[in-house]
Motif scaffolding. Structure first.
Motif, PDB file in Angstrom:
ATOM      1  N   MET A  88      21.805 -36.769 -46.614  1.00  0.00           N
ATOM      2  CA  MET A  88      20.820 -36.390 -47.703  1.00  0.00           C
ATOM      3  C   MET A  88      20.715 -34.892 -47.240  1.00  0.00           C
ATOM      4  SD  MET A  88      17.735 -39.343 -47.846  1.00  0.00           S
ATOM      5  CE  MET A  88      16.759 -37.973 -48.591  1.00  0.00           C
ATOM      6  N   LEU A  89      20.454 -34.265 -46.170  1.00  0.00           N
ATOM      7  CA  LEU A  89      20.162 -32.958 -45.915  1.00  0.00           C
ATOM      8  C   LEU A  89      21.360 -31.987 -46.146  1.00  0.00           C
ATOM      9  CD1 LEU A  89      18.031 -33.095 -42.594  1.00  0.00           C
ATOM     10  CD2 LEU A  89      17.352 -32.016 -44.974  1.00  0.00           C
ATOM     11  N   GLU A  90      22.609 -32.815 -45.801  1.00  0.00           N
ATOM     12  CA  GLU A  90      23.892 -31.955 -46.157  1.00  0.00           C
ATOM     13  C   GLU A  90      24.018 -31.994 -47.721  1.00  0.00           C
ATOM     14  OE1 GLU A  90      26.609 -34.489 -43.831  1.00  0.00           O
ATOM     15  OE2 GLU A  90      26.426 -33.425 -42.044  1.00  0.00           O
ATOM     16  N   GLU A  91      23.744 -33.059 -48.254  1.00  0.00           N
ATOM     17  CA  GLU A  91      23.870 -33.023 -49.649  1.00  0.00           C
ATOM     18  C   GLU A  91      22.940 -32.064 -50.622  1.00  0.00           C
ATOM     19  OE1 GLU A  91      23.213 -37.053 -50.940  1.00  0.00           O
ATOM     20  OE2 GLU A  91      25.301 -37.661 -50.047  1.00  0.00           O
ATOM     21  N   ASP A  92      21.835 -31.922 -49.768  1.00  0.00           N
ATOM     22  CA  ASP A  92      20.758 -31.068 -50.461  1.00  0.00           C
ATOM     23  C   ASP A  92      21.347 -29.601 -50.216  1.00  0.00           C
ATOM     24  OD1 ASP A  92      19.098 -33.013 -51.059  1.00  0.00           O
ATOM     25  OD2 ASP A  92      17.803 -32.555 -49.568  1.00  0.00           O
ATOM     26  N   LEU A  93      21.809 -29.186 -48.881  1.00  0.00           N
ATOM     27  CA  LEU A  93      22.389 -28.033 -48.459  1.00  0.00           C
ATOM     28  C   LEU A  93      23.625 -27.761 -49.628  1.00  0.00           C
ATOM     29  CD1 LEU A  93      22.523 -25.517 -46.572  1.00  0.00           C
ATOM     30  CD2 LEU A  93      24.078 -26.895 -45.238  1.00  0.00           C
TER      31      LEU A  93
END
Length: 110
Positions: A88-93
């Motif tokens: 999720m954090l990678e997608e948000d980034l």
């Protein structure tokens, strides 16, 4: 006559001693049999104790295995959750970088 009397007394004594010997031999044989039976019972009891010890050890190991399996399941669940959060954090980034690139491109156009 006296010699015959001594002979008869001797024969009677000999006969009584032979009876005693036969009785003692029978008692000895009975004791040997009982001793052998006790040795077998002792060996059986020893095997039973070893089996009981084995069963107790097996139960302990099974409990340890269950506990470790439970801990492993918990850790795997936490790992899966951490991997989901990382994704999720990678997608948000990625979205943030894309938005930033888009904003920069719009600013350059203006």
């Amino acid at each position: 006559e006296e010699a015959q009397r001594y002979m008869k007394v001797f024969e009677e004594s000999l006969y009584k001693e032979q009876e005693k010997v036969e009785t003692l031999e029978k008692e000895l044989e009975d004791l040997k049999t009982a001793h052998h039976e006790l040795e077998e019972k002792y060996a059986d009891a020893e095997r039973k104790l070893q089996n009981e010890d084995y069963e107790e050890r097996k139960e302990d190991l099974e409990m340890q295995n269950d506990e470790l399996t439970s801990q492993t399941t918990d850790i795997e669940a936490k790992n899966d959750e951490a991997n989901r959060k990382i994704k999720m954090l990678e997608e948000d980034l990625y979205k943030a970088e894309s938005n930033s690139d888009t904003k920069e491109a719009k600013e350059k156009e203006l």
